[in-house]
Structure formats: C-alpha cells, structure tokens
Write a protein that holds these residues in place. Structure first.
Motif, PDB file in Angstrom:
ATOM      1  N   UNK A 210       4.210   1.003  -5.257  1.00  0.00           N
ATOM      2  CA  UNK A 210       3.109   0.594  -4.384  1.00  0.00           C
ATOM      3  C   UNK A 210       2.548   1.771  -3.596  1.00  0.00           C
ATOM      4  N   UNK A 211       3.409   2.665  -3.175  1.00  0.00           N
ATOM      5  CA  UNK A 211       2.928   3.878  -2.498  1.00  0.00           C
ATOM      6  C   UNK A 211       2.034   4.683  -3.436  1.00  0.00           C
ATOM      7  N   UNK A 212       2.457   4.825  -4.682  1.00  0.00           N
ATOM      8  CA  UNK A 212       1.662   5.577  -5.667  1.00  0.00           C
ATOM      9  C   UNK A 212       0.329   4.886  -5.918  1.00  0.00           C
ATOM     10  N   UNK A 213       0.354   3.563  -6.083  1.00  0.00           N
ATOM     11  CA  UNK A 213      -0.889   2.820  -6.320  1.00  0.00           C
ATOM     12  C   UNK A 213      -1.828   2.943  -5.124  1.00  0.00           C
ATOM     13  N   UNK A 214      -1.286   2.840  -3.921  1.00  0.00           N
ATOM     14  CA  UNK A 214      -2.115   2.980  -2.734  1.00  0.00           C
ATOM     15  C   UNK A 214      -2.744   4.355  -2.627  1.00  0.00           C
ATOM     16  N   UNK A 215      -1.947   5.381  -2.936  1.00  0.00           N
ATOM     17  CA  UNK A 215      -2.476   6.749  -2.862  1.00  0.00           C
ATOM     18  C   UNK A 215      -3.573   6.961  -3.902  1.00  0.00           C
ATOM     19  N   UNK A 216      -3.344   6.505  -5.124  1.00  0.00           N
ATOM     20  CA  UNK A 216      -4.338   6.696  -6.188  1.00  0.00           C
ATOM     21  C   UNK A 216      -5.629   5.945  -5.880  1.00  0.00           C
ATOM     22  N   UNK A 217      -5.511   4.700  -5.438  1.00  0.00           N
ATOM     23  CA  UNK A 217      -6.715   3.925  -5.131  1.00  0.00           C
ATOM     24  C   UNK A 217      -7.510   4.573  -3.998  1.00  0.00           C
ATOM     25  N   UNK A 230       0.058   2.097   3.509  1.00  0.00           N
ATOM     26  CA  UNK A 230       0.737   1.163   4.414  1.00  0.00           C
ATOM     27  C   UNK A 230       0.406  -0.281   4.042  1.00  0.00           C
ATOM     28  N   UNK A 231      -0.881  -0.561   3.789  1.00  0.00           N
ATOM     29  CA  UNK A 231      -1.267  -1.921   3.408  1.00  0.00           C
ATOM     30  C   UNK A 231      -0.550  -2.350   2.139  1.00  0.00           C
ATOM     31  N   UNK A 232      -0.512  -1.461   1.172  1.00  0.00           N
ATOM     32  CA  UNK A 232       0.124  -1.785  -0.096  1.00  0.00           C
ATOM     33  C   UNK A 232       1.612  -2.059   0.081  1.00  0.00           C
ATOM     34  N   UNK A 233       2.276  -1.177   0.803  1.00  0.00           N
ATOM     35  CA  UNK A 233       3.726  -1.313   0.976  1.00  0.00           C
ATOM     36  C   UNK A 233       4.068  -2.554   1.776  1.00  0.00           C
ATOM     37  N   UNK A 234       3.340  -2.798   2.864  1.00  0.00           N
ATOM     38  CA  UNK A 234       3.614  -3.970   3.698  1.00  0.00           C
ATOM     39  C   UNK A 234       3.368  -5.258   2.912  1.00  0.00           C
ATOM     40  N   UNK A 235       2.284  -5.296   2.139  1.00  0.00           N
ATOM     41  CA  UNK A 235       1.996  -6.484   1.342  1.00  0.00           C
ATOM     42  C   UNK A 235       3.086  -6.759   0.322  1.00  0.00           C
TER      43      UNK A 235
END
Length: 255
Positions: A210-217, A230-235
C-alpha cells in the motif's frame, strides 16, 4: 563567436528546434501522454483494490479459522470474483464512453457536411471564448478547418481526440491483470507462512504494498507522496482490522 545563420548544415537543426514544443527541458508534450498516465493510474488503483480487498477477505477468514485450505479457497474465490468484476465493470463503463464519443463524432461529422459555415462560426466562437481575439480566432479556426475540420471540432468543442478513442478491451484487461497482481500478494502472504506468522507477514506485506501504491499514484499525479501513502496505509489497516474483528466474533459465537 562564429555566425552559423548562413550555414546550410545548421538549417536542419533550426527546423528541428522550431518543431519542438515550448516548455521546460525534458518535459513531455507529445500526444497520448495523458491517456497513458490515465492507464497507469488505473492500473495502480486496480492493484491497490486487489491488495485491500483480498487482504481484508483473507484476514477476516483467518480470524475465524486456521484452516489453510479455507484461507486458500476464500482467497482464490475472492481473487477471481474481484478481478472478473473489475474487468466486466471496466468494459461496460468504457464501452458506454466509447459509444458516446462515437455518437458525438458522428453528429459533428454530419453537421460539418451540412452546415460548414455555421460550424466554422461555432469554432471561432469557442476559440474566442478561450481568450483569443476575434480576428485571430477566425484565422485559427479557418486554418484548423482546412487542415482537419473534424479533428479540430472534436478537440476544441467535444474534448475528444478522434485518433485516441478509448478501448474497452484494453481497459478490461488492464483492470483484470492489475487487480489479480495486487490480490496475489495478500493471498500468498496468508497461505505460505507457518500458522503463527500468517497474520504478521500478511499485515506487513500489505502495508509495504500500500505504501508503494500510494507513492506511485502520487508520483503519477505530481502530488505530495506523504498524504497519499498515509491514506492508503490507514485504509488498508482499517479494512483488515474490521474484517478480522468480524471473523473473530463469528468464530467466538460459533456461527
């Protein structure tokens, strides 16, 4: 300093420089960039959905049972159902968009054939509304019409590039593959480790993904990475926590 203004060898270089779009060095301006970025974002979001959906599913099942076969069955069923649902939904959605684009282009093509002067006036007005002076807007409209009337109206009036219409099959396959790729991570993480390590390995693996997906997006959208991560990880953590609690509750009540 030598003057190469009369040097024939320098002419191709000047022409090549003149043809380059203005902008910052190294900044891409070629057509189709926006389309490719949209597909990349869709792929990242599809993978993100696969990670969160299957992580929540298998963690919820893990809260109710330690059976490896039950975890594998639930994970595979969720993976197939999710990827096929994503593919079908994307195909239907993009097909509808394609139908709308083609219908709009067909109507524009007919109007250009039957009322060319009115279409030229319309294009002039649209350009003028964008801040171009009336005379210049008329000149630009005439040049665009002479070069490619349908393409000009499609881009300026409809916001459509006739040469880059959406493809439902590409969208469906992209969603299917990206969701499957994301879903495989939590499925393997919950099935392969020993019993005592399953949840820990799954949670850590999912958080990293999720951290990787959040960073890439965020990177694709030129947005700050920290809020997206943060949004990705918390979700993802919330999804796993809720499903695990439900699974544990159902197991405790004997349902």
């Amino acid at each position: 300093m030598s003057d190469d203004s009369d040097d024939p060898a320098a002419e191709p270089a000047r022409i090549r420089d003149a043809e380059q779009p203005a902008g910052h060095p190294g900044e891409p301006h070629h057509e189709g960039l926006g389309t490719r970025l949209n597909w990349l974002r869709a792929a990242v979001l599809g993978a993100n959905d696969g990670v969160v959906s299957i992580a929540g599913l298998v963690v919820g099942v893990a809260g109710a049972t330690d059976s490896r076969s039950a975890l594998l069955t639930a994970g595979l069923a969720g993976l197939l159902a999710g990827s096929l649902s994503m593919a079908v939904g994307e195909y239907v959605s993009v097909s509808t968009q394609l139908d709308s684009e083609q219908a709009a282009l067909a109507q524009e093509r007919e109007e250009l054939a039957t009322t060319p002067q009115a279409e030229l006036d319309e294009l002039t007005g649209l350009l003028e509304n964008r801040g171009i002076s009336r005379d210049l807007a008329r000149e630009v409209a005439e040049q665009l019409t002479d070069r490619d009337a349908l393409g000009a109206h499609a881009r300026v009036e409809l916001g459509i590039n006739p040469e880059e219409l959406v493809n439902p099959w590409h969208a469906a396959w992209a969603s299917f593959v990206s969701f499957t790729a994301g879903a495989l991570l939590p499925l393997l993480a919950i099935v392969l480790p020993p019993d005592g390590w399953r949840l820990a390995v799954t949670v850590v693996s999912v958080l990293i993904a999720l951290v990787c997906c959040g960073w890439v997006s965020a990177h694709l959208g030129n947005a700050p990475a920290r809020p997206a991560i943060i949004r990705n990880a918390v979700g993802g953590v919330l999804a796993m926590a809720v499903t695990y609690a439900v699974g544990t509750l159902l197991s405790a009540t004997g349902v």
